[in-house]
Enzyme design. Structure first.
Site, mmCIF file in Angstrom:
data_model
loop_
_atom_site.group_PDB
_atom_site.id
_atom_site.type_symbol
_atom_site.label_atom_id
_atom_site.label_comp_id
_atom_site.label_asym_id
_atom_site.label_seq_id
_atom_site.Cartn_x
_atom_site.Cartn_y
_atom_site.Cartn_z
ATOM 1 N N ASP A 179 5.619 -103.814 50.933
ATOM 2 C CA ASP A 179 6.876 -104.565 50.945
ATOM 3 C C ASP A 179 7.742 -104.055 52.089
ATOM 4 O O ASP A 179 8.019 -102.856 52.169
ATOM 5 C CB ASP A 179 7.595 -104.379 49.603
ATOM 6 N N ASP A 213 11.468 -104.642 53.753
ATOM 7 C CA ASP A 213 12.781 -105.222 53.453
ATOM 8 C C ASP A 213 13.703 -104.931 54.628
ATOM 9 O O ASP A 213 13.899 -103.774 55.002
ATOM 10 C CB ASP A 213 13.335 -104.596 52.174
ATOM 11 N N ASP A 272 8.636 -100.137 51.829
ATOM 12 C CA ASP A 272 9.250 -99.655 50.596
ATOM 13 C C ASP A 272 8.167 -98.874 49.845
ATOM 14 O O ASP A 272 7.296 -99.460 49.199
ATOM 15 C CB ASP A 272 9.756 -100.845 49.784
#
EC number: 2.7.7.-
Length: 392
Positions: A98, A100, A295
């Site tokens: 992930d 972000d 992440d």
């Protein structure tokens, strides 16, 4: 969010889902499913521990429930609907990454525009994919725009599915460059005794291709060529910007670069003690520049829930869009993730405070108050809490 706004968004999400054709992940029935409904109140309530048996077909469930957010598990289980993780009977998990935009060191939320943040996140995604494809040799990758601030990558190669948390942690450390030291990248080779000593000297070389060593070598060669193209005073001034490099070391390192360029291109970084200090600084620089700031808890968590590609993100009204690998360079999330369902209509919204940005190829600026806007923009502003539904 006012009830009128919530009801409008839920209804239009339902219209989207009735027309959408979603492709569920492989092994759909072995995964846990969860969703967040359009409930009132300040918080959000996750409905989870559901299996495909509980939901029915995904298409029917989405059209019926019209959820705000939809998730499925990276993990596969014997009993995905069991109420505790210990009772589910873990079988395997996708390896999920992930990215972000809010967490990128190169991004300043509040200063950078939404478009600038997403562009920086896409750059980080390209670096991550280079690690996964080139360094690890993964082949079964699914790339997804998250629908809001970043990207997800699902790795489903058979060899990764049974990896435990510690093994996944090691992958995280590698792509983040955590604990990566100069001595771990170079190869040392004994080259004979030194004057007055019986122990041999050592030559340090970097691999010229592949992995972090190859990245470091490429950066060192490019920096050397750049420095040699400068006036001597400029090159020395730039070298002294590195910690521990004074004028004397800078001059010696620059001379060594000029007379040993072929050796440097071959990977030898031990051409002079002064240059070795420069090389160490450049390795640190390339790790800071080229790591993939993922992440970390998402990748190490074998039970993580992740957004369903093709669903809508309730915080933006944009689609969670699967991206073909060869279309990534041309992908523009602020155009390609705008749902067709919301294009071609005008609606009225009450903007809470001045807002500006770009979406679907157009720039916009609205002051506080009531405005007639394209529906995709109105949905975006309402979902992000920047506007309420106005009276038509």
């Amino acid at each position: 969010m006012e009830e009128r706004t919530r009801a409008y968004l839920r209804g239009r999400f339902g219209d989207y889902y009735r027309r959408a054709e979603l492709t569920p992940p492989p092994d759909t029935s072995e995964r846990e499913w969860g969703y967040i409904p359009w409930t009132s109140g300040p918080g959000t309530t996750m409905v989870r521990h559901r299996s495909l048996l509980d939901l029915g077909s995904i298409d029917d469930f989405l059209a019926r429930e019209r959820p705000r957010h939809v998730y499925f598990s990276a993990g596969r289980y014997d009993d995905p609907s069991a109420s505790s993780m210990g009772e589910k009977g873990w079988r395997s998990s996708d390896l999920v990454f992930d990215l972000d935009a809010d967490h990128l060191p190169s991004v300043s939320p509040g200063e950078d525009t939404y478009a600038e943040m997403l562009a920086a996140c896409k750059d980080a995604l390209v670096r991550l994919l280079d690690f996964l494809e080139s360094d690890f040799g993964f082949e079964d990758l699914t790339v997804v725009f998250s629908g809001s601030r970043g990207y997800h990558v699902h790795v489903r190669d058979r060899d990764v599915r049974r990896l435990d948390r510690q093994s996944r942690r090691e992958i995280v450390d590698y792509v983040r460059g955590i604990g990566l030291e100069f001595d771990a990248l170079v190869e040392e080779e004994a080259v004979g005794g030194t004057a007055g000593r019986s122990s041999p000297a050592h030559k340090r070389t970097l691999p010229t291709e592949g992995g972090w060593g190859g990245r470091a070598h490429e950066h060192i060669v490019a920096t050397v060529e750049e420095l040699l193209a400068l006036e001597e005073s400029e090159a020395i001034e730039r070298l002294t910007e590195y910690e521990g490099i004074g004028d004397g070391k800078a001059e010696a390192a620059l001379r060594a670069m000029g007379s040993n360029t072929d050796q440097l291109r071959a990977g030898n970084v031990d051409i002079h003690p002064a240059f070795l200090s420069v090389a160490k600084a450049l390795v640190k620089e390339v790790v800071e520049r080229d790591d993939a700031p993922i992440d970390e808890p998402v990748t190490t968590d074998t039970n993580r829930l992740i957004r369903l590609p093709g669903s809508l993100h309730g915080g933006s009204g944009l689609a969670v869009r699967r991206i073909d690998r060869d279309e990534l360079s041309a992908f523009d999330p602020l155009v390609d993730a705008v749902p067709e369902t919301f294009v071609g209509h005008e609606i009225t919204v009450d903007v809470s405070e001045e807002v500006a940005g770009e979406l679907n190829g157009d720039s916009f600026t609205f002051s506080e108050g009531v405005h007639s806007v394209p529906e995709y923009l109105g949905v975006f502003l309402m979902a992000r809490g920047r506007a309420e539904k106005g009276q038509e």
